[in-house]
Design an enzyme around this catalytic site. Structure first.
Site, mmCIF file in Angstrom:
data_model
loop_
_atom_site.group_PDB
_atom_site.id
_atom_site.type_symbol
_atom_site.label_atom_id
_atom_site.label_comp_id
_atom_site.label_asym_id
_atom_site.label_seq_id
_atom_site.Cartn_x
_atom_site.Cartn_y
_atom_site.Cartn_z
ATOM 1 N N GLU A 170 9.522 16.379 -35.060
ATOM 2 C CA GLU A 170 8.895 16.791 -36.321
ATOM 3 C C GLU A 170 8.168 15.625 -36.972
ATOM 4 O OE1 GLU A 170 9.857 19.802 -38.637
ATOM 5 O OE2 GLU A 170 11.748 20.440 -37.749
ATOM 6 N N GLU A 179 16.520 23.074 -31.619
ATOM 7 C CA GLU A 179 17.264 23.612 -32.765
ATOM 8 C C GLU A 179 17.861 24.986 -32.485
ATOM 9 O OE1 GLU A 179 14.704 20.458 -34.716
ATOM 10 O OE2 GLU A 179 14.594 21.785 -32.980
#
Length: 278
Positions: free
Chosen positions: A125, A145
């Protein structure tokens, strides 16, 4: 240059070249997994960097064999077990995102990620919000995730969809699989250059030096244009927004625009000065 804010031992601050700041995540035994302390350090230093006229570029890297393994999932699990579940509020109010980097959009200064090893979850990210990424040949990348019951929700979903396209973004996000540096560069298109591990930092520094050889006013105005292009729905809106931006106003009234044009006419190398504060 004023002295930088104090930081913990989880973040190293250095100045490898004129006008260049380097931040090194320093939790190698934990693969540089992000902690609240490290995130606060990054936030404080980046806020100072944004306001320091003599610093024009920042390089972000990690100590040891990983860039960043993402969030500390054990700590996350502990928060869940205690009933502290204000995740939506935290995400919505997290102005700068994961590591104070994944959603940072106000800074007009270039950010280079020197990915010395693997990057997972929040590590990916962060680097997706950098302007340039240099990665080692053995680096691996994943957004796992969904395998842990959570979501990559700190800005990477729209970014990877824009860079790689919906289907390739879905491959990374919905399968949670790991990809190589070569795949990240050639298929998913979020790596600029892949080099041997020993060349990652030297290459990032060389790119930083090439940036600081240019007018800082022009570079920062151009960076603002890149950011605005992702925030507006049309080319025309982004172009007009840039024209009226503080960075454009500063550029067209700066000593550096005069210096650049004069140096060109006189066939000499320009001597840039620090930009005025916005």
């Amino acid at each position: 240059m004023s002295s930088h804010p104090p930081v913990s031992d989880q973040l190293k601050v250095s100045f490898p070249a004129e006008h260049v700041l380097q931040l090194t995540f320093n939790r190698p035994k934990s693969l540089n997994a992000m902690t609240p302390t490290m995130e606060a350090d990054i936030k404080n230093i980046m806020s100072w960097f944004d306001e320091e006229p003599s610093l024009w570029v920042v390089i972000i890297t990690g100590e040891g064999r990983a860039f960043c393994a993402g969030a500390d999932l054990k700590a996350w699990g502990q928060r869940q077990s205690t009933g502290d579940r204000g995740e939506q509020e935290m995400l919505a109010s997290s102005i700068h995102g994961f590591g104070s980097l994944s959603r940072r959009s106000k800074s007009p200064k270039p950010i280079i990620a020197a990915v010395n090893g693997s990057a997972y979850g929040g590590g990916v990210e962060m680097l997706l919000n950098c302007d340039i990424t240099i990665a080692s040949e053995d680096a691996q990348f994943a957004l796992p995730e969904v395998k842990r019951g959570v979501a990559a929700a700190q800005g990477v979903i729209p970014r990877i969809a824009k860079v790689a396209g919906h289907q390739l973004a879905a491959e990374l996000l919905l399968l949670g699989r790991t990809i190589s540096a070569t795949e990240a560069q050639n298929r998913f298109r979020f790596i600029n250059q892949v080099v041997p591990a020993s060349k990652v930092l030297p290459t990032a520094l060389e790119w930083a030096k090439q940036i600081v050889a240019n007018s800082p006013d022009a570079v920062q105005c151009t960076k603002r244009g890149l950011v605005l292009s992702g925030q507006h729905g049309s080319f025309e809106q982004a172009t007009v927004a840039l024209a009226w931006s503080p960075e454009a106003k500063r550029l067209y009234n700066s000593d550096n625009i005069k210096e650049g044009l004069t140096a060109f006419a006189e066939k000499r190398k320009p001597a840039w000065s620090n930009p005025a504060k916005l």
